[in-house]
Motif scaffolding. Sequence first.
Motif, PDB file in Angstrom:
ATOM      1  N   PRO A  41       0.807  -1.225   0.000  1.00 52.80           N
ATOM      2  CA  PRO A  41       0.000   0.000   0.000  1.00 52.80           C
ATOM      3  C   PRO A  41       0.837   1.270   0.000  1.00 52.80           C
ATOM      4  CG  PRO A  41      -0.955  -1.595   1.497  1.00 52.80           C
ATOM      5  CD  PRO A  41       0.359  -2.169   1.052  1.00 52.80           C
ATOM      6  N   VAL A  44       2.346   1.627  -3.536  1.00 49.75           N
ATOM      7  CA  VAL A  44       1.362   2.099  -4.509  1.00 49.75           C
ATOM      8  C   VAL A  44       1.083   3.590  -4.320  1.00 49.75           C
ATOM      9  CG1 VAL A  44      -1.067   1.941  -5.216  1.00 49.75           C
ATOM     10  CG2 VAL A  44       0.284  -0.144  -4.876  1.00 49.75           C
ATOM     11  N   ALA A  98      -3.798  -2.327  -3.917  1.00 50.45           N
ATOM     12  CA  ALA A  98      -3.300  -2.027  -2.574  1.00 50.45           C
ATOM     13  C   ALA A  98      -4.285  -2.490  -1.509  1.00 50.45           C
ATOM     14  CB  ALA A  98      -3.029  -0.531  -2.439  1.00 50.45           C
TER      15      ALA A  98
END
Length: 312
Positions: A41, A44, A98
């Motif tokens: 996450p 991204v 994500a």
Amino acid sequence: MTPASSVLLLTTLTGFGYGLLAWLGLFCALGLLPHALWFLPVGVMIALAFASGGLLASTLHLGRPERAWRAFSQWRSSWLSREGVASVLTYPPALGFAALWYFAGAGAPATRALGLLAAFMALATVYCTAMIYASLKPIRQWHNRHTAPDYLIFAALSGATLLAALTGIWTGHARLTGALAALAALVAAVAKLGYWRFIDRQAPLTTLASATGLAAFGSVTPLDQPHFTENYILREMGYQIARKHAAKLRRIALVVAFGLPGLFALLAAIGIAPMIAAPLAAICTGAGLFIERWLFFAEATHVAAIYYGRAV
């Protein structure tokens, strides 16, 4: 062509963002990413931040930025419009990628599938950006077989160095990603040298003699200049850089964009201060590619400049 800072930022930052997103998607599908809950996450978000920064910077080059949305309607015929559409369509699968990593896990088939889709859309956006320039027939330095592949290669290099920096800082080592970045730097250097060799040996699109139909009589020179003051064509399409300055900047770009990143990435790959070496590779890549992008525009000659007696 006049190198506009907004376009330089667009082509440099989006290469980092979409390049990183492409590598994240591919590495996830291959199961090569660290399984830390927040690693992907965060990766991204960094990728989309770079891409968004580049896209926002590009609007500064528009005369009426508030009308930028109209470009999306011309996707059937305009590579600029296709770039805009592809960039927007990249966000949903990237964010979903994500989210699935966080909630479903790295090994979930849906996570890997969405990661590959995000990677594909990222590379498609870079390709559309490249084709904006590669499709312009009046500019021989852009309308050739090198432009689109080089854009993809440089995005791969940018993303690889950024991924190496991320893994080096996060995990304390960057063996695989550092080796990948070093290899990407080598490939990018070879590609850029091939591009420069091609444009240096390429014949002019036309000459003043052939444009006037007087080539049979030898060289042709104008009796007088078309204008006494600078106009739009000269300002936007008649930018010239001295050959000696171009040669010097080429050497600087080779060292900073490819040589130093390759060296730092290799150090990170063999375990020498990866938390420092890998980020340095990404920083040098950014600085070097900014110079390389500047040269890409500054060395381009538009065929309209022949009207003013300049070689194209």
